[in-house]
Every structure is written in structure tokens, then in C-alpha cells.
Scaffold this motif. Sequence first.
Motif, PDB file in Angstrom:
ATOM      1  N   GLN A 260       0.830  -1.214   0.000  1.00 27.09           N
ATOM      2  CA  GLN A 260       0.000   0.000   0.000  1.00 27.09           C
ATOM      3  C   GLN A 260       0.857   1.253   0.000  1.00 27.09           C
ATOM      4  OE1 GLN A 260      -2.332  -0.978   3.498  1.00 27.09           O
ATOM      5  NE2 GLN A 260      -4.168  -1.213   2.222  1.00 27.09           N
ATOM      6  N   LEU A 261       1.961   1.219   0.776  1.00 23.55           N
ATOM      7  CA  LEU A 261       2.849   2.385   0.810  1.00 23.55           C
ATOM      8  C   LEU A 261       3.479   2.635  -0.550  1.00 23.55           C
ATOM      9  CD1 LEU A 261       4.630   1.776   4.234  1.00 23.55           C
ATOM     10  CD2 LEU A 261       2.909   3.512   3.713  1.00 23.55           C
ATOM     11  N   LEU A 262       3.901   1.567  -1.212  1.00 18.27           N
ATOM     12  CA  LEU A 262       4.491   1.735  -2.546  1.00 18.27           C
ATOM     13  C   LEU A 262       3.458   2.219  -3.538  1.00 18.27           C
ATOM     14  CD1 LEU A 262       6.772  -1.428  -2.723  1.00 18.27           C
ATOM     15  CD2 LEU A 262       7.488   0.951  -2.432  1.00 18.27           C
ATOM     16  N   ALA A 263       2.217   1.738  -3.404  1.00 14.62           N
ATOM     17  CA  ALA A 263       1.160   2.227  -4.294  1.00 14.62           C
ATOM     18  C   ALA A 263       0.909   3.698  -4.061  1.00 14.62           C
ATOM     19  CB  ALA A 263      -0.125   1.424  -4.054  1.00 14.62           C
ATOM     20  N   PHE A 264       0.882   4.093  -2.762  1.00  9.56           N
ATOM     21  CA  PHE A 264       0.701   5.516  -2.461  1.00  9.56           C
ATOM     22  C   PHE A 264       1.829   6.352  -3.066  1.00  9.56           C
ATOM     23  CE2 PHE A 264       2.293   8.793   0.478  1.00  9.56           C
ATOM     24  CZ  PHE A 264       1.324   9.752   0.254  1.00  9.56           C
ATOM     25  N   ALA A 265       3.056   5.822  -2.995  1.00  8.32           N
ATOM     26  CA  ALA A 265       4.201   6.552  -3.544  1.00  8.32           C
ATOM     27  C   ALA A 265       4.328   6.386  -5.042  1.00  8.32           C
ATOM     28  CB  ALA A 265       5.489   6.053  -2.870  1.00  8.32           C
ATOM     29  N   ARG A 266       3.406   5.549  -5.613  1.00 12.48           N
ATOM     30  CA  ARG A 266       3.449   5.268  -7.060  1.00 12.48           C
ATOM     31  C   ARG A 266       4.794   4.654  -7.433  1.00 12.48           C
ATOM     32  NH1 ARG A 266       1.244  11.256  -8.645  1.00 12.48           N
ATOM     33  NH2 ARG A 266      -0.256  11.361  -6.956  1.00 12.48           N
ATOM     34  N   ARG A 267       5.272   3.748  -6.608  1.00 11.44           N
ATOM     35  CA  ARG A 267       6.573   3.119  -6.830  1.00 11.44           C
ATOM     36  C   ARG A 267       6.489   1.592  -6.741  1.00 11.44           C
ATOM     37  NH1 ARG A 267       7.481   7.232  -8.607  1.00 11.44           N
ATOM     38  NH2 ARG A 267       9.221   8.675  -8.261  1.00 11.44           N
ATOM     39  N   GLN A 268       5.230   1.032  -6.654  1.00 11.87           N
ATOM     40  CA  GLN A 268       5.207  -0.424  -6.586  1.00 11.87           C
ATOM     41  C   GLN A 268       5.419  -0.985  -7.983  1.00 11.87           C
ATOM     42  OE1 GLN A 268       2.482   1.255  -7.003  1.00 11.87           O
ATOM     43  NE2 GLN A 268       0.637   0.025  -7.199  1.00 11.87           N
ATOM     44  N   PRO A 269       6.100  -2.096  -8.105  1.00  9.73           N
ATOM     45  CA  PRO A 269       6.268  -2.710  -9.423  1.00  9.73           C
ATOM     46  C   PRO A 269       4.915  -3.194  -9.929  1.00  9.73           C
ATOM     47  CG  PRO A 269       7.858  -3.594  -7.826  1.00  9.73           C
ATOM     48  CD  PRO A 269       6.842  -2.826  -7.048  1.00  9.73           C
ATOM     49  N   LEU A 270       4.505  -2.735 -11.063  1.00  8.72           N
ATOM     50  CA  LEU A 270       3.241  -3.152 -11.672  1.00  8.72           C
ATOM     51  C   LEU A 270       3.509  -4.072 -12.848  1.00  8.72           C
ATOM     52  CD1 LEU A 270       1.245   0.209 -11.717  1.00  8.72           C
ATOM     53  CD2 LEU A 270       1.171  -1.608 -10.019  1.00  8.72           C
ATOM     54  N   THR A 271       2.539  -4.917 -13.118  1.00  4.20           N
ATOM     55  CA  THR A 271       2.620  -5.788 -14.293  1.00  4.20           C
ATOM     56  C   THR A 271       1.443  -5.438 -15.203  1.00  4.20           C
ATOM     57  OG1 THR A 271       3.564  -7.511 -12.894  1.00  4.20           O
ATOM     58  CG2 THR A 271       2.790  -8.174 -15.082  1.00  4.20           C
ATOM     59  N   PRO A 272       1.575  -4.379 -15.998  1.00  2.00           N
ATOM     60  CA  PRO A 272       0.439  -3.965 -16.822  1.00  2.00           C
ATOM     61  C   PRO A 272       0.167  -4.960 -17.939  1.00  2.00           C
ATOM     62  CG  PRO A 272       2.377  -2.657 -17.352  1.00  2.00           C
ATOM     63  CD  PRO A 272       2.746  -3.507 -16.173  1.00  2.00           C
ATOM     64  N   GLU A 273      -1.096  -5.174 -18.216  1.00  2.00           N
ATOM     65  CA  GLU A 273      -1.509  -6.029 -19.317  1.00  2.00           C
ATOM     66  C   GLU A 273      -2.859  -5.544 -19.825  1.00  2.00           C
ATOM     67  OE1 GLU A 273      -3.100  -9.986 -18.008  1.00  2.00           O
ATOM     68  OE2 GLU A 273      -2.038  -9.449 -16.154  1.00  2.00           O
ATOM     69  N   VAL A 274      -3.151  -5.884 -21.062  1.00  2.00           N
ATOM     70  CA  VAL A 274      -4.438  -5.511 -21.652  1.00  2.00           C
ATOM     71  C   VAL A 274      -5.489  -6.511 -21.176  1.00  2.00           C
ATOM     72  CG1 VAL A 274      -5.722  -5.214 -23.787  1.00  2.00           C
ATOM     73  CG2 VAL A 274      -3.338  -4.477 -23.660  1.00  2.00           C
ATOM     74  N   PHE A 275      -6.597  -5.994 -20.631  1.00  4.76           N
ATOM     75  CA  PHE A 275      -7.647  -6.898 -20.152  1.00  4.76           C
ATOM     76  C   PHE A 275      -9.010  -6.284 -20.423  1.00  4.76           C
ATOM     77  CE2 PHE A 275      -6.745  -4.035 -16.699  1.00  4.76           C
ATOM     78  CZ  PHE A 275      -7.970  -3.801 -16.076  1.00  4.76           C
ATOM     79  N   ASP A 276     -10.010  -7.173 -20.461  1.00  3.53           N
ATOM     80  CA  ASP A 276     -11.400  -6.764 -20.687  1.00  3.53           C
ATOM     81  C   ASP A 276     -11.960  -6.259 -19.367  1.00  3.53           C
ATOM     82  OD1 ASP A 276     -14.148  -6.588 -21.026  1.00  3.53           O
ATOM     83  OD2 ASP A 276     -14.207  -8.242 -22.465  1.00  3.53           O
ATOM     84  N   VAL A 277     -12.133  -4.944 -19.263  1.00  4.70           N
ATOM     85  CA  VAL A 277     -12.555  -4.348 -17.995  1.00  4.70           C
ATOM     86  C   VAL A 277     -13.937  -4.845 -17.593  1.00  4.70           C
ATOM     87  CG1 VAL A 277     -13.014  -2.192 -16.789  1.00  4.70           C
ATOM     88  CG2 VAL A 277     -11.133  -2.321 -18.429  1.00  4.70           C
ATOM     89  N   GLY A 278     -14.866  -4.877 -18.564  1.00  4.32           N
ATOM     90  CA  GLY A 278     -16.224  -5.319 -18.235  1.00  4.32           C
ATOM     91  C   GLY A 278     -16.243  -6.728 -17.692  1.00  4.32           C
ATOM     92  N   GLN A 279     -15.506  -7.644 -18.345  1.00  5.04           N
ATOM     93  CA  GLN A 279     -15.469  -9.026 -17.886  1.00  5.04           C
ATOM     94  C   GLN A 279     -14.817  -9.126 -16.517  1.00  5.04           C
ATOM     95  OE1 GLN A 279     -13.624 -11.630 -20.710  1.00  5.04           O
ATOM     96  NE2 GLN A 279     -13.682 -13.408 -19.389  1.00  5.04           N
ATOM     97  N   GLN A 280     -13.752  -8.341 -16.300  1.00  4.10           N
ATOM     98  CA  GLN A 280     -13.057  -8.374 -15.017  1.00  4.10           C
ATOM     99  C   GLN A 280     -13.956  -7.850 -13.894  1.00  4.10           C
ATOM    100  OE1 GLN A 280      -9.975  -9.659 -15.387  1.00  4.10           O
ATOM    101  NE2 GLN A 280      -9.713  -9.892 -13.185  1.00  4.10           N
ATOM    102  N   VAL A 281     -14.693  -6.763 -14.184  1.00  6.29           N
ATOM    103  CA  VAL A 281     -15.576  -6.178 -13.166  1.00  6.29           C
ATOM    104  C   VAL A 281     -16.703  -7.148 -12.823  1.00  6.29           C
ATOM    105  CG1 VAL A 281     -17.222  -4.323 -12.721  1.00  6.29           C
ATOM    106  CG2 VAL A 281     -15.018  -3.799 -13.751  1.00  6.29           C
ATOM    107  N   GLU A 282     -17.233  -7.855 -13.837  1.00  3.51           N
ATOM    108  CA  GLU A 282     -18.281  -8.835 -13.558  1.00  3.51           C
ATOM    109  C   GLU A 282     -17.785  -9.890 -12.571  1.00  3.51           C
ATOM    110  OE1 GLU A 282     -19.307 -10.250 -17.420  1.00  3.51           O
ATOM    111  OE2 GLU A 282     -20.893  -8.774 -17.727  1.00  3.51           O
ATOM    112  N   GLY A 283     -16.533 -10.317 -12.767  1.00  2.00           N
ATOM    113  CA  GLY A 283     -15.982 -11.292 -11.835  1.00  2.00           C
ATOM    114  C   GLY A 283     -15.770 -10.722 -10.442  1.00  2.00           C
ATOM    115  N   ILE A 284     -15.289  -9.462 -10.374  1.00  2.00           N
ATOM    116  CA  ILE A 284     -15.045  -8.840  -9.065  1.00  2.00           C
ATOM    117  C   ILE A 284     -16.349  -8.647  -8.299  1.00  2.00           C
ATOM    118  CG2 ILE A 284     -14.133  -6.775  -7.929  1.00  2.00           C
ATOM    119  CD1 ILE A 284     -12.208  -6.466 -10.281  1.00  2.00           C
ATOM    120  N   VAL A 285     -17.443  -8.336  -9.044  1.00  2.00           N
ATOM    121  CA  VAL A 285     -18.741  -8.133  -8.389  1.00  2.00           C
ATOM    122  C   VAL A 285     -19.154  -9.387  -7.622  1.00  2.00           C
ATOM    123  CG1 VAL A 285     -21.208  -7.829  -8.831  1.00  2.00           C
ATOM    124  CG2 VAL A 285     -19.547  -6.317  -9.932  1.00  2.00           C
TER     125      VAL A 285
END
Length: 954
Positions: A642-667
Motif C-alpha cells: 500500500q505504501l508503494l502504491a501511495f508513492a506510485r513506486r510499486q512494481p506493476l505488471t500492466p496487461e491488456v484486459f477486458d474491464v467489463g469481464q473483469q468487473v463482472e468477476g469482481i462483483v
Amino acid sequence: MIQGGNLPKQGETVGSVRSFRSDGGELGELIRKFDWSKTGLGPHVAWPQSLRTVTDTLLQSPVPIVLLWGEDGVMIYNDAYSDFAGGRHPRLLGSKVREGWPEVADFNDHVMKVGLSGGILAYKDQELTLYRHGRPEQVWMNLDYSPVLNEAGQPAGVIAIVVETTQRVIAERTLKDRENDLARVQQIARIAGITVDLKNGFDGGRRSPEYLVIHGLSPDAVDTHEDWVKRIHPDDRDRTLLHFLKTVNSPDTRYSSEYRIFRPCDGQVRWIACEAQIERDEDDQPLRMVGAHIDITERTLAKELLRESEERFRLIANSAPVPMWVSKLDGTRGFANQAYLDFLGLEYQKAIVFDWRKILYPDDLSRIVGESLAGEASLQPFVLEARYRRADGAWRWMRSESQPRWDPGGKHIGFIGVAHDITAAKEAEGELRRLNETLEHRIKERTSQLESNEAQLRAIFETSNQYLGLLDLQGNVIYANKTSLAGIEAVVTDVVGRPFWNSPWFSATAGASEAVADAFAAVKRGESMRTEILLHLPIGDRYFDFAMRPVFDQQGAVTNVLPEAVDITERRQAEEALRQSQKMEAVGQLTGGVAHDFNNLLTIIRSATDFLRRRELTEDRRRRYIDAISDTVDRASKLTGQLLAFARRQPLTPEVFDVGQQVEGIVQLIRPLVGSRIQIGLEISDPECFAIADVGQFETTLINLAVNSRDAMKGEGLISIRVEKADTVPASDISGKRNGKFIAISVKDTGTGIAPDKITAIFEPFYTTKDVGKGTGLGLSQALGFAKQSGGDIVAVSALRQGSTFTIYLPQAEAPSNHPSISARSIEGVPSGRGHRILIVEDNEDVGKFSTELLQDLGYGTRRADNAKQALALLAADQGAFDMVFSDVIMPGMNGVEMAKIIREQYPDLPVVLTSGYSSVLAENTHHGFVLIQKPYSVEELSRTLRKAILERL
């Protein structure tokens, strides 16, 4: 019966059968005499009938019409157009339109291309700059272009109806402050061509596309005579049809009519004016009608509005307390108001023919008659002052002001006048004469006062700390005060007479000159501008609050432009210092919060380890303490994430994903978290919503927002989640407006809302409204850090007792290509690390020993290097000695990422697994394509990652 036309007699050519009509005006005569053999049209005796007919028609039209024939657009026009052409006539006749009007060659080139392709063009109030009289002239026109078809039915030319609207446009701009209910000058209607075959009934002939539009017909409609009759308004039908038949059956060659129609497409009632030429044979039998239909609805309505306007004028004039009149050229009145009638004591009809000289004072008669004749002859406004006998016998001094009147064609038609009773003013003249004796002294005093005021104003300008100047309407500097000159180390002669934007104030700053020039153009139109700007001046870089304002005269016209600038460099520096102080305060809060939470976690670990040292501890309690240590490590890992995310310094693994499909799963994950009394609504506006971001962080962020919404609603309410595309990130209290392609994911609740003064604080680290122990205060900070680092943003909108909406904006991505999925080999195929050797690269002695023992326990053979240089040397000595490299990222000298890039380049088949708790290199550039395992990691996670890397190498 209507007879057919006669054929040419033997020996006659087609051109000699019938020359152009003799009533075609000046242009008809010029066309007959013109040597057309020098143009692409050839001798007019060889012209096709279509060209001749259109020429005849346009010669008869009172509307300015020009025919542009052939690819070159050879010009043939009528008398009305010659008036429009001005000094260009008669040189335009027979010329090519692009050469005849070179200043608008590109415009006419487009017209010819569209027209010869069969298209029509219409421009209303088109503004062009023409050289009709040897000088540039702004003109406005209604332009209608239609193709003219030849005998083969192909476009052979373009006919243009040119109606100049310059006077109307100027009049509209001048008179727009008058009565709001007065109708503005109506747009002149478009004109449509029509031909009617009169030999065998009236159904044959062609209707141009514009005709179909005007009459409300579809593009493929077949219009018959009966259809036309049915469209005519019932009140106009008998009159219009009778006039049409009477004209056709008479020897007349000209048909003109006005009537109303019902348009089938929309049911509107439109006024139509028809102007046509009837072609007849030698026996005056009708052959064909060629003409134009004009939609004159606006003009007709304008006439009605004019009548209403005139009626309003009468009402207004009759309510005026002073005599007003409109005179004709014969000296009689065309109108007189009630005050005029009251002054004479006569009724209206007698008053408008009354000779006003009968009531002139005898001593004024000869003078006033002479001045009146001279004023009328000058055709200029003039004023008369004389004594007149009122109806009650009293002599009154009257001051009359007369203005000439002109018809639309510019012809003088009389005067309009108004008279004011100035008797009291005349009686006061004696007193004024006495006052005039002291006038010279007063003028001197006033002049001295003005000079003093000017000196004071100049002193204020010269002693001001602001940069002040004055520009003329060309943008040239005519004044600059001492402060502004000191800023560029110049004297006034260095800048006076030069364009403001090209002066030393802006010449050294990239883009400043262009921006100031554009702003000057806006200010000259009466606008004001203000902005902050950084200028590179001879005295150094300075920030300014820069503004430009117009200076108006008493009539409201802009006479000058006043630029002014306040040096705000020190203020900006103070603000920056304040921001740095606030940042340090935030860091202090963050440090205290981290210390507090980590001390709590360390307390648990310390207590658990102390208990584990006791020998009498039961196995069950020993396992609980070990589990407590493991859980506490997970909580600490989450806190650092959380601290690294706040500092915008956490290592991210960006990838292209279907937001609608992902949100349906998170719901589905959220539903049990929020409870059964909270409803969740989901709306996905577009099925193609793809974003690029770290999916795991996205899931965590969305779940945090949903949990916050649950807490804000006290366990009961509605959470609405919406996914849509967005072109803009709106401005908020923490970020400015941004344009781009984004996917917006909004979470809206019906909770208590957030106070306006708290909307910014909610994103601060460790800020929370929850009870002690129920939240770290890093959730929204982490969400904001994740969104910012992903190239997006978060916008919060809330009001007390109205709920809150948090919207995550992520960069939009293209939909990924659909490739057949490749079945992944089971990583369970390697049950242990037995038979594989790993090179461990770790500079920390304790961590290095622990990692070596851990990997050996997993069955791997190991060898350790203390740094990247030593590891590369071991690989160079025997590149086949190792199956994998397991390296820390942060090391003295060459870091792990740099070493991994060298290994990938020199040993492409040797896998590299990186590990780190935090690295600015990873935070800024993710994992550079290498497998990354984040500290702290579990044995299971390490074993799974290493086995997968080895399996992919096989």
C-alpha cells in the motif's frame, strides 16, 4: 391542341433558326456580338440548344445569374450579374471563371468539380474578398450552384445564382440591438430549375434536385402536372392554375407567378415564386417551358413582418411627444405623427398636404426657405431653426432635423424629420451670452486641470511596479513605463513603433510571440485576456501575471490595447516553498503512520517468538504462534504494498484486459463482502472496453472502493458500478483536466457522503473516518497511487447525505487479437529442484545464506555470488554449469536488472528470476520482461515460480 415545333428550313443551320432574344438587355447584345470562336464554346451558331436555352433564361432573369460552361467554366451572364461584377464587367464575359476571378480561384475550382460531377452547392451569406473595383472588398452572398445538362443528359456546365447580401449582413450587424421581435432579414431562397414539355400535355420535362427539395419531394419522385396542382394551397389553386393555362395558351413568352404549396415531406406551407421562359414555334404554339422555382417563404414572411414593423413604428411615433414626419419628393408628407397633427391643429389628411411655410414667422421665412432648399439639394442631413405659429397662436422656436431617405436601390425618395421645441433654450441664450464672458477663463482652468491630471496619471504609470504599456490597433507599442523598460534593459525608443509581440519582452521565449499575437487579435475585438507566463528576459527568467485589456471610446469602439504585467516570481517561489513544506508535513505523517503500524506488527512477531522459545509450549499453541508470525508477515507485506502504491513506486505488471469481464468477476467477490442488505447494480455501456493496467492492483482497488461504500451506507443501500469509455478526465480538487482515451469505472453509493472540505483529505495517507483498528487509512491513497502510476486518475464527487461516486480512469487499449490458446504444460511435471543448479546473486550475507539453505532444502544445487560482476564471471567460466540465475535487484554497482539484461543477451536460453521488496528501477519500468517475485515471499510461492521458469526453458 398544343402543336410541336417547326424543323429548320432547308439551308438553315441550327444556330440560325433562332438567335438570342432581342430583349436580353445589354448582355444579350454583348453575347450576340462577342467572338465566341476564341473560346472553348466555339461560334454561337454552333452552340447546343441546351446552352442557348439556359442563356436565354438567365438573360430574362432579374436575379444575378452566371453560366459556367465546360471544364474551363466559360462565363455567360445576365445584366443583373454584370451589376454585381462591377469593374470586372465586361472583361468577365467569355473568360474562364478561375481566371476571371483569380482571388477566389480555389473556391470556383471546387464549384466546377462538384457541378460537372452532377452535384449542387448552396452557400448562404458566404463571405468572400473580391476585387470588383480594383481594390479588395468584403462581400457576402447567397450562392446557389446547379449543374446544367447537355442534350445527352450529362452535366456540361454550372449555373450560379448570385444574390449579394452584403447590405443585409451589414444591416443585421448594425441593427441587431433594435427591437427583439423585429424579424431579421430572411435568407434569400434557393432557386430550382424546371422544364415542362408543353407539346403533349404538361407531364414531360425535368425537375432539378433543388426543385424536389423545395417542393418536399423525394430524390426519386416522378412529379406530374396533377401532382403539382394537388400541392398548391386550396386558396391559391384556381387562381394559379387559371393564370398558368392562360399564359401557356397566349403568345406570351414569359411566365411569372407566386403561390403557396403544401410540402408532402413535412406538411409545411411554403411560398413559391416561378419565373420561366416559354419557347414557342413560329406559330406561337408552346413547345417547352424552362424556368426556375424560388422558395420565397422567408421573403413573404419578411414583408408581413415589415408591415407589422411599420405598424409598430406608427404606434411608437404617435406616442412620441415631438412632431415627426416622413416627406416625399413633392414636399407633401407620407406620414405625420400625432404630435405633428396637434401642433398644426389639423386632421391627418389635411396635415400631410399642409404647406408649413404658412406658419413661419415672417422674419424667418426667406432664410428658412433658402436653407431648406439648400439642405434638400445636398442630399445630406440638415438642421433648421425657426419660429412657427402653433395651433393655439403661440410662436414657438422649433429645431427640425431632416435625414434623406433612400430606396433599396439607392434612389433618393424623400426625407424623414423630427422637430424639437427649443423655445426655452433660445430664451436661455441671453443668459448663456453672459456666461460666455467667463468661458475663456474657465477653459484655461479646465485645460490646466487636464494637464495636471495627465501629469499625475503619467507619474502613476512611471512609478508603478507593474509592467505597463499602450498599443495601437496594429499592435505597435506607443508607450511603455520605466518598470517594463528596466525588465528588458532598454529605452523607450527601442520598442516604440515595433509590434508588441516582436519586442524583447517575448522574443527570447519560445512560443510567446505567437501566443501574444493571437491574444492581441482577441482583445482588439473587445475581449480581455489574463494568464500566467514565464518570460526569459535580459534580467533573468521571471514569472508574470500577464493581462491585456481593450480601451474603449465613448461610442464603445476599441481605440487602443493596454497590456499590463505583475512580476509574481517571488510569490511563485514562496508558494513553491509552501508546497515543499506541505510535502514534508505529509512525509512526517506518513513516517509516523508507518512506524505506528509496523510497531504493532513487530510486537506480534516479537511476542510470538518469545513464546516459541518456551519448552513447555504445547504443539497446538506453537502452531498458533507460528501462524500468527506468518499472518503478520502477510499484513506487513500488504502494508508495504500500500505504501508503494501511495508513492506510485510499486512494481506493476500492466496487461491488456477486458474491464467489463473483469468487473463482472469482481462483483461476485464483492457480494458476500457487502452483505445481503446492500444491492449491487452493474452497467457496462460498451462490450469493447479494454484497458492496460495491473489486473491484481485493479481488483484490489475496486474491492477497496466497494468496501468503503458499504461502510458509508451503514450496511444498507445500493452500490452502482458502471463501465464506459471516456474522452476526458474531468478536473478535480487534486488533478487538472486531461484529454485522451480512457475507460471509466465508477462506484456510486447512497451513503452519508463526504463534506466538501474533506474531499481532498480522503486521499491523504493514514486519513480515515473509520473506528480505530478498522482501517489503515491507506486504501484511497493506494488506489490513487495505482491509478496515477497506470497513467490514469481517480475523481471523487460527493455531497453530504447524497452519497459518493468514485471514478477510476485507466488508459484505453486496443482489443487484443484472438489467437488460439496454447495449452500450458503442467508445472507439476517437476516435483522438486533435484538435478538443477541455481546461481544465487545476493549481496546481503544473511539473506544470501537463508536463500541458499532454502533452495537446497527444495532439492536445488546452489552456488552464490556476492555481486553482479562475480556472477557474470562464474557464467563466463562455465556457462553450462547453471540452469537458472536467482538474483536480488538492489546491489552495489551493477543492479540485478542490468545484470539480467546482459545474461539475456549473452545466454538467451538461461532463465533469470529477480526478487526485490522495492526498486525504483522496477517501479519506473515494471519487470523489463523478467520473472519477478516480490519480498517477502513464501516457500510455496518461491518453489512454484522457480519450477515454472525451469519448465519454460525445457
